[in-house]
Each structure stands twice: as C-alpha cells, then as structure tokens.
Motif scaffolding. Structure first.
Motif, PDB file in Angstrom:
ATOM      1  N   LYS A 199       0.575  -1.292  -0.011  1.00  0.00           N
ATOM      2  CA  LYS A 199      -0.028  -0.047  -0.101  1.00  0.00           C
ATOM      3  C   LYS A 199       0.894   1.038   0.123  1.00  0.00           C
ATOM      4  N   LYS A 208      -2.823   6.878  -4.690  1.00  0.00           N
ATOM      5  CA  LYS A 208      -2.827   5.865  -3.783  1.00  0.00           C
ATOM      6  C   LYS A 208      -2.992   4.238  -4.300  1.00  0.00           C
ATOM      7  N   ASN A 210      -3.330   0.123  -3.790  1.00  0.00           N
ATOM      8  CA  ASN A 210      -3.759  -0.972  -2.819  1.00  0.00           C
ATOM      9  C   ASN A 210      -3.503  -2.362  -3.585  1.00  0.00           C
TER      10      ASN A 210
END
Length: 715
Positions: A199, A208, A210
């Motif tokens: 992450k 971001k 993930n």
C-alpha cells in the motif's frame, strides 16, 4: 485501465554484481534455458541473481530494480515506484520489450505493454532475471525491438523455510510479505507459497495504491521427469495518476493530480483503476535420452477489470440512453460516472526440445497462443438520473492468435570459437470487431515473420568477443488499427548489428558493446489525426539507433567494490513529418524534418554503484544515476524536452543469523538524497490558435528525498 488508454552508444559498467556463471546457468529450469541467452551467446545481456533481487526488494516495482543496469530509464506515475511504472531499454518503451515469466509471454497481446502493477511483489518469488538488449535470442510472445526481460520463479528450494519480509517508508508506503516452503519431501515433492500486500499514498496527490498478490508452486521431481504447477495472481486498485503535471504547475504544484477534478467541488473519490490478473502454468519436463530433454508448458491467464471516471456534461444519446423527462422537459445532458471494462482470456502452450553434447547445443522450440478480449463500457450513475442503470453502451470483442517455431544452434568450431544461429518463423492474426470511437470498423489482419539471427563468439585468456546480426519484426498494436480501412498500419521491422568485447579477471571486469539498430516502418506518433479524430501512430520509413555500451567492475579489496556503466548513443528518425492542429483555419499544418531525434532517447545514460563493507555483516551501497536530456516528441524541439538529471541513492544492509534464526536483514534505503526535482517522462501537444503556436507540456515528476526501511526474517 491504462492498458486501454553518429557516434553512438550505450554503456560503461563496472559490475561485479549478479553476473551468472556457467555453473549457475545449469541450475535454471529447462523452460527458462530454452529462451535465455547462454553465457557465450553473441548478445548483450545482464543477469541478476536471487541475492541481488532480495537486497533491493522493498516494494517498488520491477523496473526500479533494473534501474542500475545498462541503457535503462524508469518512471512512475505516482512518483515513488509503486503502482503504474514504466521502463525503457536503449530508448525503447515497454511495448517493444519482450517479457516472459518462466518462458510464458507476459506482454498484453493487444497493446504489447508490460503492466507489472498487475503482479505486485512478484519479485519476492523471482529467482533470477536476464535482460537482453537489442533483438536478442528468439523467445515467445511479442517481438523484442529494444530488449527482452526474462523472469524465472521455478527454483527448487531443498530446505524447508519460513520468511517474513516487511518494509515501511515515505508516503505511508507498506509492504508485507509472508513466504513458506516445504523443502524437498521424500526427495520428490516440493511446494512454495507467498502472500503479499503493498500500500502507498504515492508522491503525487491521491495517487494511492492498494495491491495484493499470491504465489503458489508445487512440483514432483525425479531423475528424468519433473511436473510443476505454478499459479500466481495480483489484484490492484490505484487512483489514476496518468495525466501528468502541466508545465505551469510543475514549479509550484508538482504533486498536483488532475484525475477526478472534473467533478464540481472535491475530486471524485473513486477515479480509480481496478484490475485482477491470475496466471496458471503447468510444466512437464522429460529426459528423453542422455543428451536430449523435452519440455512443455501449458498456461492460462485470466484478466478482468475496469477504470472508473467522472465525466461532466455528457449527452445521453452518446451512451445510447433515453433522455429523462424532468418537469415535462427532456434532459439531454448530465454529469455521469462510467466504467471502461476489459475482460480477457489468454492461453496456450510453449515447448522445447534441447539437445546438448560436447561442443554442440541445439534447441527446437515454439509456442501457440490465443487471446480473447472483450472491451465494454457501463454507465453506473448520472446526476439527472438513469432510465437503464449499469447499461452497457459499447461492447467490442477481439481475438489474437500467435504462434512461432524456432531453432537455435550453438556450435564450437574450435576451442576458442563458437558459432551461433537462430531462426524463427512467427505468425500473427488480429481480428477486431470495432472500437469505442469507431464501432463499425472491423479489422482482420494476418502477418508472417521470418526472424533470423547469427553470430560468432571468441574466448581466450579471459577475453570474450562477439559479433551478431539479428532481424526482428513486430505487428501493430490494437490502437494502431483504429484508422480508416485504407490507412491500416504496416508491421515494423528491425535489423540489429552488435559487436562486443569483455575481459574478466578475479578482481575486475571490463566490457563494451557497439550496436546499430536500423528500423523499417517504425510506428511513432506524428500528431496526425485519423478518421475518428484520434492521434494514432504512423509508420516512419527510416530510423535508427546506434551506440556504445561500456561496462565494468573492480574489487581491489575485500571491503570495497565499484561498478558502473555508461551509454552513449545517437537515435534519429529521417524525413519526419509533424502534424499540428490548426484551430484558426481547421485541419492541420505540416512541418518536415530531414533528420531529428527519436523521442525519449537520451544520448547519455550512466549508472554507478560503490559498495563499502565498513564492518562485518554491514554493506553500504552508493547508487548514482545520470540521464541526459531527451525529447517528448520526434522533432528535437527544445521547447518539448525533458531536462537531464542526476540522482543519488544510499542503501545500507545489516545481516545476521543465529541458530533457528537463519537470517535477519535490516535494510535502509534513502532515494534521491539531494532532493533533485526531475521528470523522466511526459508528453506534449501543440496547436495553432490566434495565429500563434502553443505548446502544452505535461510531466511525470518523481519524488524528492524519500526513504524505505525493511526487516526480513528467515527461519
């Protein structure tokens, strides 16, 4: 997904790292040896072993592990090497770099791209990597126009083990990995398992990531037979960061992200790319005779995912939707959220027969693969309402068949001289049933390619010299076909001449490779608009790359070693025509260039590593990288360039072990120590408006000083 969307040169490298020896090559699985260049094959290559991979693997993607190797430039959408990343070898992008995993093609069959984000933390299961620069040997999958990257995971771990690998760093970046293996049970059975999660918030705003993945492999081994099943999978969710940063924002807002900002107020929170890819591989190897081995590998790859985006002021009719009626008035436009999907299946078989006796090596191999891709779009929300929620507003299927057969022959002519010959015949068939912007265009194209390669290697008194000539051909990508039926692209062809020399001694090695790569019908962006208003690549009749790659390493004492490489090159396109949109008069203006620079191809690339061992068990590496200026298009226009940059990283590793605690590694890496602001990639667009030429540049900035710490424990 993003997948939808004169003097020359190349290196000087002082490298004691990870050069595989002949003995280590013997440990490679059969399916890997079939497609890799042997130690004496007449090609420029770099081998990276398991120890070097483990030392660097703190969560960044595969391209960043290869950053110190010759002629390589890497970039990252998010700016910190996690998420979508890119790599160029000799200026050639990933769509022209052949990537295989255990001999199985990895490049996306339609775009030819290599999306390493699909397999996060695959490096934790990789045992060795070979990079071939130039055409290299025959392999499976898309043709290599700048290089080949071959990854091997199928190592036999004879001892049981358990590992926990964890790292944390800048931008809330985490990597957690667990690995375990049974060792060799009853001298016949083995199994290995890995679970990973990565992450990061990214350097760029909202970039971001993930990421989750697994790896599992089990095998039955005997003296003459082996059967191995391997499966691995990756699931990624990344906030889009592929728009870059404008030239105006670069100085004061270099972390800005435009994705999702078409939504009024706060950016749309789910402007994301979502994709899952799972690989299944089944290998069977049989010793048929004393000098003859057979190997076959069946594979199936399942991929499915989408990217989601907020779009303002869209016409309902463009999505095949009924106009809602509000207060008795039909509403024709709305803000909406759409998803662009890709659902694909890729399967096939690779095989090889390998014959080896004193002075002679023969390999007969090949592959047959089939790809089924379904492209479709959905509208999942509209501000003014939807009469048909989740309606599929376009759907276009595509099929690609790919087969090849090759023969490699390496023959010792005497005790010093070896002859190498490699002939491949490859066939490709594209069947495309329309495009989103051109739904009625049907493409049925078939290609047959003959790709010969030959060379000589001479070895004596710790000197090795080689010369080779290779031919490669490559079909156009899916997006290249989105033009009128009468303007379909032609395949590309490359002639590659290589000449190399190397000296290896106990305390040092030196090497140099000269190359000349001449392209016919290379596909490049010219700014020309096709029939549906899109900018697609156009065949260029004549272009070339020529250079020298210098490499070397020295280890004068037990506590110090140094390695470096330097690439000097000339990369040119001849008789290039640039097309620029004319908003004043309509249409486009055309500029002609007799000879100009190929985009994203700097004339100088260098890297150096200094390694110190100040005390026992502590290694400190100083990692330097220099990339010369490069251009974002093929005009050589200084207003559209990427500036040269130099970066310095530092890595320290302390290792110890005792009794049941077999090994503990503590790792600290600080990247970009001098906080250099630099951009290794970008794109440019120019147009005429109000009788003035305007150029808009967008860049992909990299993070300033950032760090990662790692703790690896092996029981």
């Amino acid at each position: 997904m993003k997948r939808i969307l004169f003097f020359t040169a190349s290196f000087f490298s002082l490298s004691v790292h990870a050069q595989q020896t002949d003995s280590s090559e013997l440990l490679l699985p059969v399916e890997v040896k079939a497609v890799r260049a042997s130690a004496t094959a007449p090609f420029a290559k770099t081998n990276i072993g398991k120890a070097e991979i483990q030392k660097q693997n703190l969560g960044q993607d595969l391209p960043f592990l290869l950053n110190q190797t010759p002629s390589v430039i890497v970039n990252s959408d998010a700016g910190n090497g996690i998420g979508y990343t890119g790599i160029r070898i000799r200026g050639t992008d990933a769509t022209r770099i052949n990537v295989t995993i255990n001999g199985i093609p990895f490049n996306d069959p339609e775009s030819s791209g290599a999306y390493f984000v699909d397999l996060p933390d695959l490096l934790s299961s990789v045992n060795s990597i070979q990079i071939q620069r130039g055409v290299g040997t025959s392999t499976n999958g898309a043709g290599a126009f700048g290089g080949t990257i071959n990854l091997s995971t199928n190592e036999v771990n004879k001892q049981a083990y358990f590992e926990s690998n964890n790292s944390y760093g800048s931008f809330q970046s985490w990597k957690n990995t667990i690995k375990a293996g049974t060792g060799l049970l009853g001298n016949h059975f083995t199994a290995d398992l890995r679970l990973s999660e990565i992450k990061s918030n990214g350097y760029i705003e909202r970039a971001k990531t993930n990421l989750q993945s697994y790896y599992f492999s089990t095998a039955y081994l005997s003296d003459k037979t082996s059967l191995r099943f391997t499966t691995f999978s990756g699931k990624e969710k990344t906030y889009q960061a592929w728009y870059g940063v404008s030239q105006d924002d670069l100085k004061n807002h270099r972390r800005v992200n435009y994705a999702g900002t078409e939504k009024p107020g706060e950016p749309y929170e789910n402007e994301t790319d979502n994709y899952k890819q799972t690989h299944y591989q089944l290998f069977f190897t049989q010793q048929l005779a004393k000098n003859l081995q057979f190997n076959t590998g069946l594979f199936y790859i399942k991929g499915k995912g989408y990217y989601e985006e907020y779009r303002p002021a869209q016409n309902y009719s463009d999505y095949g939707l009924t106009n809602p009626v509000v207060g008795g008035v039909a509403v024709t436009q709305t803000d909406l959220v759409r998803q662009l999907w890709l659902d694909n299946d890729f399967y096939g078989d690779v095989f090889s027969f390998q014959y080896k006796k004193a002075g002679t090596e023969l390999t007969l191999g090949g592959a047959a693969t089939n790809y089924l891709g379904n492209h479709f779009g959905k509208v999942i929300w509209a501000e003014q309402g939807l009469s048909e929620p989740n309606k599929t507003y376009y759907q276009h299927d595509a099929i690609k068949n790919d087969w090849n057969v090759y023969t490699k022959w390496q023959q010792a002519l005497n005790k010093n001289l070896q002859f190498f010959a490699d002939v491949q015949w490859r066939g490709v068939a594209h069947d495309i049933n329309g495009f989103e912007a051109n739904p009625t265009l049907v493409v049925n194209q078939k290609y047959n390619f003959f790709n010969p390669k030959m060379g000589l290697t001479y070895q004596a008194n710790n000197w090795t010299a080689f010369a080779s000539y290779s031919v490669a051909a490559k079909e156009p990508n899916r997006d290249d076909f989105e033009a009128s039926p009468t303007e379909q692209p032609k395949p590309e062809r490359l002639h590659d001449w290589e000449l190399g020399v190397q000296r290896k001694e106990k305390t040092y090695n030196l090497g140099a490779t000269l190359y000349y790569m001449k392209y016919k019908d290379q596909l490049v962006l010219t700014g020309k608009i096709n029939d549906v208003g899109s900018y697609t690549r156009t065949n260029i009749d004549d272009s070339y790359r020529m250079g020298v790659e210098l490499e070397g390493a020295v280890r004068p004492t037990a506590w110090f070693s140094a390695s470096a490489n330097l690439s000097l090159s000339r990369n040119k396109v001849k008789n290039f025509n640039e097309f620029i949109d004319d908003y004043d008069n309509g249409g486009q203006k055309e500029n002609q260039y007799k000879e100009s620079d190929i985009s994203f191809s700097p004339s100088v690339i260098g890297a150096a590593t200094l390694t110190f061992i100040p005390v026992q068990k502590l290694n400190v590496d100083l990692l330097s990288k220099y990339v010369g200026q490069q251009y974002m298009d093929n005009t050589g226009n200084a207003a559209r360039k990427l500036n040269a940059f130099y970066t310095q990283d530092v890595r320290a590793r302390y290792s110890f072990g005792k009794a049941w605690l077999k090994n503990v590694d503590l790792i600290l890496q600080v990247n970009n120590v001098f906080n250099k602001e630099y951009e290794p990639s970008g794109y440019t667009y120019s147009y005429f408006s109000s009788n003035k030429l305007t150029t808009e540049n967008y860049y992909f900035p990299m993070a300033g000083t950032n760090w990662m710490v790692g703790l690896n424990i092996r029981l």
